[in-house]
Design a protein around this motif. Structure first.
Motif, PDB file in Angstrom:
ATOM      1  N   GLY A  91       0.821  -1.207   0.000  1.00 44.61           N
ATOM      2  CA  GLY A  91       0.000   0.000   0.000  1.00 44.61           C
ATOM      3  C   GLY A  91       0.857   1.259   0.000  1.00 44.61           C
ATOM      4  N   MET A  92       0.366   2.317  -0.615  1.00 44.76           N
ATOM      5  CA  MET A  92       1.097   3.588  -0.706  1.00 44.76           C
ATOM      6  C   MET A  92       0.974   4.415   0.565  1.00 44.76           C
ATOM      7  N   ALA A  93      -0.195   4.368   1.197  1.00 48.11           N
ATOM      8  CA  ALA A  93      -0.438   5.214   2.364  1.00 48.11           C
ATOM      9  C   ALA A  93      -1.585   4.633   3.176  1.00 48.11           C
ATOM     10  N   LEU A  94      -1.619   5.022   4.439  1.00 48.62           N
ATOM     11  CA  LEU A  94      -2.728   4.687   5.324  1.00 48.62           C
ATOM     12  C   LEU A  94      -3.163   5.966   6.013  1.00 48.62           C
ATOM     13  N   LEU A  95      -4.413   6.339   5.792  1.00 47.21           N
ATOM     14  CA  LEU A  95      -4.982   7.520   6.430  1.00 47.21           C
ATOM     15  C   LEU A  95      -6.040   7.063   7.429  1.00 47.21           C
ATOM     16  N   GLN A  96      -5.894   7.511   8.665  1.00 47.17           N
ATOM     17  CA  GLN A  96      -6.849   7.167   9.714  1.00 47.17           C
ATOM     18  C   GLN A  96      -8.018   8.141   9.668  1.00 47.17           C
ATOM     19  N   LYS A  97      -9.236   7.620   9.545  1.00 50.83           N
ATOM     20  CA  LYS A  97     -10.445   8.445   9.556  1.00 50.83           C
ATOM     21  C   LYS A  97     -10.675   8.954  10.979  1.00 50.83           C
ATOM     22  N   PRO A  98     -11.104  10.179  11.159  1.00 48.13           N
ATOM     23  CA  PRO A  98     -11.230  11.214  10.140  1.00 48.13           C
ATOM     24  C   PRO A  98      -9.866  11.841   9.859  1.00 48.13           C
ATOM     25  N   PHE A  99      -9.680  12.300   8.647  1.00 46.94           N
ATOM     26  CA  PHE A  99      -8.418  12.937   8.269  1.00 46.94           C
ATOM     27  C   PHE A  99      -8.734  14.214   7.501  1.00 46.94           C
ATOM     28  N   HIS A 100      -7.770  15.103   7.455  1.00 50.74           N
ATOM     29  CA  HIS A 100      -7.915  16.358   6.717  1.00 50.74           C
ATOM     30  C   HIS A 100      -7.822  16.046   5.229  1.00 50.74           C
ATOM     31  N   GLY A 101      -8.650  16.668   4.427  1.00 50.42           N
ATOM     32  CA  GLY A 101      -8.667  16.427   2.989  1.00 50.42           C
ATOM     33  C   GLY A 101      -7.325  16.623   2.316  1.00 50.42           C
ATOM     34  N   GLN A 102      -6.519  17.550   2.816  1.00 53.91           N
ATOM     35  CA  GLN A 102      -5.209  17.802   2.206  1.00 53.91           C
ATOM     36  C   GLN A 102      -4.308  16.575   2.297  1.00 53.91           C
ATOM     37  N   LYS A 103      -4.459  15.782   3.347  1.00 55.50           N
ATOM     38  CA  LYS A 103      -3.658  14.554   3.462  1.00 55.50           C
ATOM     39  C   LYS A 103      -3.998  13.589   2.328  1.00 55.50           C
ATOM     40  N   LEU A 104      -5.283  13.490   2.012  1.00 54.78           N
ATOM     41  CA  LEU A 104      -5.693  12.626   0.910  1.00 54.78           C
ATOM     42  C   LEU A 104      -5.203  13.194  -0.419  1.00 54.78           C
ATOM     43  N   ILE A 105      -5.330  14.497  -0.599  1.00 57.88           N
ATOM     44  CA  ILE A 105      -4.862  15.133  -1.836  1.00 57.88           C
ATOM     45  C   ILE A 105      -3.372  14.861  -2.034  1.00 57.88           C
ATOM     46  N   ASP A 106      -2.583  15.033  -0.993  1.00 57.13           N
ATOM     47  CA  ASP A 106      -1.139  14.777  -1.084  1.00 57.13           C
ATOM     48  C   ASP A 106      -0.864  13.315  -1.414  1.00 57.13           C
ATOM     49  N   ALA A 107      -1.599  12.403  -0.780  1.00 62.00           N
ATOM     50  CA  ALA A 107      -1.410  10.977  -1.035  1.00 62.00           C
ATOM     51  C   ALA A 107      -1.777  10.615  -2.475  1.00 62.00           C
ATOM     52  N   ILE A 108      -2.845  11.215  -2.995  1.00 62.37           N
ATOM     53  CA  ILE A 108      -3.254  10.950  -4.379  1.00 62.37           C
ATOM     54  C   ILE A 108      -2.169  11.413  -5.343  1.00 62.37           C
ATOM     55  N   HIS A 109      -1.679  12.622  -5.159  1.00 63.91           N
ATOM     56  CA  HIS A 109      -0.630  13.123  -6.062  1.00 63.91           C
ATOM     57  C   HIS A 109       0.618  12.245  -5.991  1.00 63.91           C
ATOM     58  N   HIS A 110       1.003  11.837  -4.803  1.00 63.62           N
ATOM     59  CA  HIS A 110       2.159  10.963  -4.648  1.00 63.62           C
ATOM     60  C   HIS A 110       1.932   9.614  -5.340  1.00 63.62           C
ATOM     61  N   ALA A 111       0.746   9.051  -5.163  1.00 63.84           N
ATOM     62  CA  ALA A 111       0.432   7.750  -5.765  1.00 63.84           C
ATOM     63  C   ALA A 111       0.419   7.817  -7.288  1.00 63.84           C
ATOM     64  N   VAL A 112      -0.190   8.858  -7.838  1.00 58.31           N
ATOM     65  CA  VAL A 112      -0.265   8.993  -9.294  1.00 58.31           C
ATOM     66  C   VAL A 112       1.129   9.199  -9.887  1.00 58.31           C
ATOM     67  N   GLU A 113       1.955   9.984  -9.222  1.00 57.68           N
ATOM     68  CA  GLU A 113       3.333  10.194  -9.687  1.00 57.68           C
ATOM     69  C   GLU A 113       4.148   8.919  -9.615  1.00 57.68           C
ATOM     70  N   ALA A 114       3.855   8.059  -8.649  1.00 59.72           N
ATOM     71  CA  ALA A 114       4.625   6.823  -8.450  1.00 59.72           C
ATOM     72  C   ALA A 114       4.103   5.660  -9.295  1.00 59.72           C
ATOM     73  N   ARG A 115       2.967   5.856  -9.972  1.00 63.11           N
ATOM     74  CA  ARG A 115       2.353   4.754 -10.738  1.00 63.11           C
ATOM     75  C   ARG A 115       3.303   4.264 -11.805  1.00 63.11           C
ATOM     76  N   PRO A 116       3.478   2.928 -11.869  1.00 61.83           N
ATOM     77  CA  PRO A 116       4.329   2.371 -12.924  1.00 61.83           C
ATOM     78  C   PRO A 116       3.774   2.682 -14.312  1.00 61.83           C
ATOM     79  N   LEU A 117       4.644   2.999 -15.240  1.00 65.12           N
ATOM     80  CA  LEU A 117       4.211   3.239 -16.620  1.00 65.12           C
ATOM     81  C   LEU A 117       4.003   1.912 -17.307  1.00 65.12           C
ATOM     82  N   ASP A 118       2.945   1.835 -18.107  1.00 67.35           N
ATOM     83  CA  ASP A 118       2.656   0.591 -18.833  1.00 67.35           C
ATOM     84  C   ASP A 118       3.552   0.409 -20.029  1.00 67.35           C
TER      85      ASP A 118
END
Length: 118
Positions: A91-118
């Motif tokens: 897994g890329m990240a674990l966010l404990q509910k409730p969390f601030h939306g910015q934490k999710l935004i940061d995790a999404i950007h990190h995950a998309v940048e780290a996605r393997p290219l096909d």
């Protein structure tokens, strides 16, 4: 977005859409697999504890099938073993509910940048 909590899933989908991403919501890991087996998915946001297959079991199944997609886990559970289990399944990240939306935004950007290219 995979979560059995309808209101949390809807709110998260709105947040992700506001970032300019396409998003689809699923009420269970099995519903996700039935409708979108993981291919062509840039990132998955998944609750861990859901009826049927858990989010971690979903990630393990995708791993077994050779589907390399970043998964951001969210959980209201306070189990102290969760961080280790998330790391072990890749897994890329674990966010404990409730969390601030910015934490999710940061995790999404990190995950998309780290996605393997096909």
């Amino acid at each position: 977005m995979i979560d059995d909590d309808d209101s949390f899933r809807a709110a998260t989908e709105l947040l992700v859409r506001s970032l300019g991403f396409d998003v689809a919501g699923y009420e269970s890991a099995q519903a996700f697999l039935d409708k979108c087996p993981g291919r062509n998915t840039d990132c998955i946001i998944s609750d861990i504890n859901m009826p049927g297959m858990t989010g971690i079991e979903l990630k393990q199944r995708l791993n077994q099938e050779g589907i390399e997609v970043p998964v951001i886990f969210v959980s209201a559970q306070t189990d102290t073993t969760l961080p280790r289990r998330v790391i072990e399944c890749g897994g890329m990240a674990l966010l404990q509910k409730p969390f601030h939306g910015q934490k999710l935004i940061d995790a999404i950007h990190h995950a998309v940048e780290a996605r393997p290219l096909d």
